[in-house]
Scaffold this active site. Structure first.
Site, PDB file in Angstrom:
ATOM      1  N   ASP A 248       0.860  -1.185   0.000  1.00 51.93           N
ATOM      2  CA  ASP A 248       0.000   0.000   0.000  1.00 51.93           C
ATOM      3  C   ASP A 248       0.904   1.245   0.000  1.00 51.93           C
ATOM      4  O   ASP A 248       2.134   1.156   0.113  1.00 51.93           O
ATOM      5  CB  ASP A 248      -0.981  -0.018   1.185  1.00 51.93           C
ATOM      6  CG  ASP A 248      -2.221   0.838   0.900  1.00 51.93           C
ATOM      7  OD1 ASP A 248      -2.176   1.702   0.003  1.00 51.93           O
ATOM      8  OD2 ASP A 248      -3.247   0.658   1.598  1.00 51.93           O
TER       9      ASP A 248
HETATM   10  C1  NOJ Z   1      -4.150   3.911   0.173  1.00 48.30           C
HETATM   11  C2  NOJ Z   1      -5.315   2.995   0.356  1.00 48.30           C
HETATM   12  O1  NOJ Z   1      -5.209   2.291   1.566  1.00 48.30           O
HETATM   13  C3  NOJ Z   1      -5.486   1.986  -0.772  1.00 48.30           C
HETATM   14  O2  NOJ Z   1      -6.713   1.335  -0.612  1.00 48.30           O
HETATM   15  C4  NOJ Z   1      -5.391   2.655  -2.118  1.00 48.30           C
HETATM   16  O3  NOJ Z   1      -5.529   1.690  -3.131  1.00 48.30           O
HETATM   17  C5  NOJ Z   1      -4.080   3.393  -2.232  1.00 48.30           C
HETATM   18  N1  NOJ Z   1      -3.991   4.387  -1.185  1.00 48.30           N
HETATM   19  C6  NOJ Z   1      -3.896   4.055  -3.593  1.00 48.30           C
HETATM   20  O4  NOJ Z   1      -4.766   5.101  -3.750  1.00 48.30           O
END
Ligand code: NOJ
Length: 724
Positions: A248
Site C-alpha cells: 500500500d
Molecule cells: C491507500 C489505500 O489504503 C489503498 O486502498 C489505495 O488503493 C491506495 N492508497 C492508492 O490510492
C-alpha cells in the site's frame, strides 16, 4: 536486465494526486521513464496522455518494457455505482460482477490496466471509516462478493482491452484495526484471522485475482508489508497464488514507524523478503534496495522473482503484444457514461436500498390523490456525497440528487417542497426553523439525514457513530412538527440511531448510491420497485456495542434478555442490535414453509441439500432474500452462534411459491486447526433458514458421521443454490 533496470520495474510512482490526475508527469518524470526507473504509475488516466507516456517507455526506455497504469476504480470509473457496502446489500454477487465489468470497460477505455479493487476487508466495527469500502462483516457474503468483483474486473480474458487486472486488498486483517481506528493493530487470534478475515482473500485468489495489495497494519505485531509467513507463506505457498503483490501507499517506509526496521534499506529488504513485488510510492525499492542487495546478495533471488512476476503480469495483460491497446481516445469518448451504463447504475442502486422499518406500510407513498411532500435535509441535494469515497473520474454534476429524483418522480396531485435545514457540519436556528415549518405544513416528510461522503472512508474513523450533531438537531425539530416522517438515511457505515428508529414511521437506508441515486431512491419511495436490499453488517444501538456481529461466540453465559441473570451483555442496552445482519423489509410479505434435508446422516465428503418453499403472500410481485445459517452446537472449540452459509435473492410473483435448495458439504463447517489445516468434526450441524440472522423460520439438523481434514477456508466455499 541490469540490477537497476530490475529495480525500476518494482517502482510504482504517483503520476498525480488522487484527485489531480497526471499532474506529476513532468519532463523530469519522463526522464525517469527513459532510464527505466519506473515500472508503474498510479493516479493517472486518459487514453491520450497515457499513450504519450507509454510511448516514451516502449520507444525510449530500456528493453521497451511497457508501463502499468493503475487507479482506484472501486465502484465505478465515470459511471459511479453505489458504494461497496451498498453493493453488498444487494445480496446478489451478479450485480457486483456487472458493475465491475462496466467499470473495467470504462477505465480501460481511458488507458488504465489495473484497479486497486476489490477491497474485501471484513469489518465488524462501524467506527472504522473504511467499512464503506467493503462487503461488511461476514466472511461468507464477503467471499462471494470478492470473487464476483474479480470476475467482473478481469472477465474471461485479462489480455482483452476491456478487462483490467484486479488488486484484491488489503491482504491481512486490515479491517480488524483496534477500536476501529484506521491503520491500527489487528490483535487477533490465528483462528479469527483464518476463519473470518482471510476467506474473502482466498475466494479472490481462487477467482484468479491477478494481484493483491497488502494491508498497512500489523497482525499480532507483525506488519503485513514485512510479514513473510503471511504474504509468501499463506498467499503464495499455501494458496498457490502466482501473481503480483503490491504494497500500500508508502507502507514499506512505514515499517520503520511500526518499529520493525531501523533504516529504509532494512525496510526494503524486509518487504522484498516478505514477498512484496511492487513498492507503491515509498521509493525505497528504487533507491535503498540496491544497497540492501549489495550487502546481502541472497536478496537477488527475491528481486528476480519480483521482477519476473511484474513482467508476467504485463504479459498477461497483453502489453507486450500491443502496449497501446488500451489507448483509443475515440473508444474512451463513446464508452464513458453510456446510457446503458447509467441505466445499469440506476437498476443496481435500487437493488441496494434497505428498508429498515415501515410502520403501517407508510411506504410506498401513494401514487394518486393530493399530497404535500416535504423533502428536508441538505443531504437530499448533495450530489458529491452520492459519489462516495472513491469517485475515480466521477463528476458531481453527473449525479441526479435524491431531491431531483423525488421531484421528477412525484405523481400527479403531489406537491414537493424542499428545505435544506442543516448539512452534516453546521446547523443554524433559522434554517432549522424553516425546515420545521415546512414539515408542519406538509402531509408527509422525507427527512434525508446521515453522513456525507467525507465522514467515512480512509482515515475517517469516528469515535461516535450516532448522527452528526447538526443532523440530530434537524431531526429533533422535524419530528417535533408532529407529521409522519420517513427517514432516508445517507451513510457509508452502520449508524447508531435508536431515536430515529423510534420516531420515524419508516427508515430507508439509501447508503450513497452513485450517479443515479435520485431515480433509484424514487423508484422505491413511490413503489415502482419493492426494496429487497439486506444489511451486510449489524447496526448497533450505541457506539459502545462496537464491534458487533451476529456471528459471535456464545460464551459460557450467553447474553440473556433477563437482567437478573449475569450474562454476556451490557446492562444499559438490549442484547440485540438495532438492525440485525441480513435485515431488510419488503413491500410484499413472504411465508416460509418447513425446511427439509436430503439426508439426516452424511459422510465428511458427502453433499446434502436443504430445501425450503417460500410463498409470496401479498398481491405484489417482489424479491425476497432467503438466508441459510449454520450452527455447530458441540465441537472441539466454541463455534459462532450462527454462520451464514447460503443465500439467494429470489423473485417471487404475487401468490406464487418458489422452492430454494441449498447444496453443501461438511467442509463448509470445517474448523481451522492451524498451519492451513481445516478439520471436519463428527456430530450434528444445525441449519436454519430465514429472512435475517434474527428472523429464522425453521431448522434442520444434519449428522456428520466421521472426521476429515481439508485445506480450504470453510467460509470461502460457495453453496450451490437452485430455485424452482
Ligand atoms: C491507500 C489505500 O489504503 C489503498 O486502498 C489505495 O488503493 C491506495 N492508497 C492508492 O490510492
Amino acid at each position: 536486465m541490469t540490477t537497476d533496470e530490475k529495480l525500476g520495474q518494482l517502482v510504482q510512482a504517483a503520476g498525480g494526486r488522487s484527485k489531480n490526475l497526471n499532474s506529476r508527469l513532468t519532463p523530469e518524470e519522463l526522464d525517469r521513464v527513459r532510464r527505466g526507473a519506473v515500472g508503474s504509475y498510479l493516479h493517472v488516466a486518459g487514453a491520450e496522455p497515457l499513450a504519450a507516456l507509454q510511448e516514451v517507455a516502449v520507444n525510449e526506455g530500456p528493453h521497451g518494457i511497457p508501463l502499468l497504469f493503475a487507479m482506484d476504480v472501486v465502484h465505478g470509473y465515470r459511471t459511479i455505482f453505489p458504494v461497496p457496502i451498498a453493493m453488498a446489500s444487494t445480496w446478489d454477487p451478479d450485480d457486483w460482477q456487472r458493475a465491475a465489468a462496466i467499470s473495467a470497460d470504462e477505465a480501460t477505455s481511458a488507458g488504465l490496466h489495473w484497479t486497486f479493487a476489490p477491497m474485501v476487508d471484513i469489518a465488524r466495527d462501524g467506527r472504522w471509516g473504511r467499512v464503506v469500502e467493503g462487503a461488511g462483516s461476514d466472511p461468507y457474503l464477503g467471499s462471494l462478493m470478492a470473487s464476483a468483483q474479480v470476475r467482473g474486473f478481469q472477465g474471461e480474458d485479462l489480455a482483452s482491452n476491456k478487462t483490467m487486472l484486479a488488486a484484491t486488498k488489503h491482504f491481512g486483517a486490515y479491517g480488524a484495526a483496534t477500536g476501529g481506528r484506521d491503520y491500527g493493530a489487528a490483535d487477533i487470534s490465528d483462528r479469527t484471522l483464518n476463519e473470518v478475515y482471510l476467506p474473502p482473500f482466498y475466494a479472490a485468489a481462487e477467482a484468479g485475482s491477478g494481484s493483491f495489495m497488502t494491508a498497512f497494519n500489523d497482525v499480532a505485531g507483525a506488519p503485513t508489508t514485512g510479514n513473510e509467513a503471511l504474504v509468501d507463506g499463506v498467499l503464495r505457498d499455501r494458496w498457490g497464488f502466482d501473481g503480483m503483490i503490491v504494497s500500500d501507499w508508502n507502507a514499506i517506509a512505514e515499517l520503520m514507524n511500526h518499529g520493525v526496521a531501523a533504516t529504509r534499506a532494512e525496510a526494503g529488504a524486509l518487504a522484498l523478503k516478505a514477498g512484496i513485488d511492487m513498492d507503491m510510492t515509498s521509493g525505497i525499492f528504487g533507491a535503498e534496495l540496491a544497497d540492501a542487495i549489495a550487502a546481502d546478495p541472497s536478496l537477488m533471488a527475491d528481486l528476480d522473482n519480483a521482477v519476473g512476476r511484474i513482467l508476467t503480469t504485463k504479459e498477461r495483460l497483453g502489453l507486450f503484444d500491443d502496449a497501446l491497446a488500451y489507448n483509443d481516445a475515440s473508444r474512451e469518448a463513446e464508452t464513458l457514461m453510456s446510457p446503458e451504463f447509467r441505466q445499469a447504475s440506476r437498476d443496481i442502486a435500487a437493488r441496494t436500498v434497505v428498508l429498515l422499518k415501515n410502520e403501517n406500510a407508510v411506504l410506498p407513498l401513494p401514487v394518486d390523490g393530493e399530497q404535500n411532500i416535504a423533502v428536508i435535509g441538505a443531504l437530499a441535494d448533495d450530489q458529491l456525497t452520492q459519489l462516495g469515497s472513491w469517485r475515480a473520474q466521477g463528476h458531481a454534476d453527473d449525479v441526479v440528487s435524491i431531491l431531483d429524483g423525488i421531484y421528477d418522480a412525484a405523481p400527479e396531485g403531489a406537491t414537493v417542497s424542499y428545505e435544506p435545514g442543516a448539512d452534516t457540519k453546521t446547523a443554524n436556528a433559522e434554517d432549522i426553523a424553516a425546515a420545521a415549518d415546512l414539515a408542519a405544513a406538509s402531509d408527509i416528510v422525507l427527512l434525508v439525514i446521515g453522513e456525507d461522503f467525507d465522514l467515512s472512508g480512509e482515515a475517517r474513523s469516528r469515535s461516535d457513530i450516532s448522527l452528526p450533531a447538526s443532523q440530530k438537531q434537524l431531526a429533533d425539530a422535524v419530528f417535533a412538527a408532529g407529521k409522519p416522517v420517513i427517514v432516508l438515511l445517507v451513510t457509508g457505515r452502520p449508524l447508531a440511531i435508536p431515536e430515529i428508529d423510534e420516531q420515524a414511521e419508516a427508515v430507508l437506508n439509501t447508503w450513497m448510491l452513485g450517479v443515479e441515486a435520485g431515480p433509484a431512491v424514487a423508484d422505491i419511495v413511490f413503489g415502482q420497485k419493492s426494496p429487497a436490499g439486506r444489511l451486510p453488517i449489524d447496526f448497533p444501538r450505541a457506539t459502545g456495542q462496537s464491534p458487533i456481529t451476529y456471528s459471535e461466540l456464545p460464551s459460557g453465559r450467553p447474553a440473556d434478555a433477563d437482567l437478573s441473570k449475569d450474562s454476556n451483555r451490557y446492562i444499559d442496552r438490549p442484547i440485540t442490535p438495532l438492525y440485525p445482519f441480513g435485515h431488510g423489509l419488503s413491500y410484499a410479505s413472504f411465508d416460509y414453509g418447513t425446511p427439509t434435508v436430503s439426508a439426516a446422516n452424511v459422510a465428511p465428503d458427502e453433499a446434502f441439500t436443504i430445501s425450503v418453499p417460500v410463498t409470496n403472500t401479498s398481491d405484489r410481485d417482489a424479491e425476497e432474500v432467503v438466508q441459510l445459517y449454520m450452527r455447530d452446537p458441540v465441537a472441539s472449540v466454541s463455534r459462532p452462534k450462527l454462520e451464514l452459509r447460503g443465500f439467494e435473492r429470489v423473485f417471487i410473483p404475487a401468490g406464487a411459491t418458489s422452492t430454494v435448495s441449498f447444496t453443501l458439504t461438511p467442509a463448509q463447517a470445517a474448523i481451522y486447526a492451524g498451519d492451513g489445516d481445516w478439520q471436519i468434526e463428527p456430530g450434528d450441524l444445525i441449519f436454519s433458514i430465514g429472512a435475517s440472522s434474527a428472523d429464522l423460520k425453521g431448522s434442520v439438523s444434519v449428522n456428520v458421521t466421521g472426521s476429515a481434514s481439508t485445506r480450504i477456508p470453510a467460509a470461502a466455499i460457495p453453496t450451490k443454490v437452485q430455485v424452482q
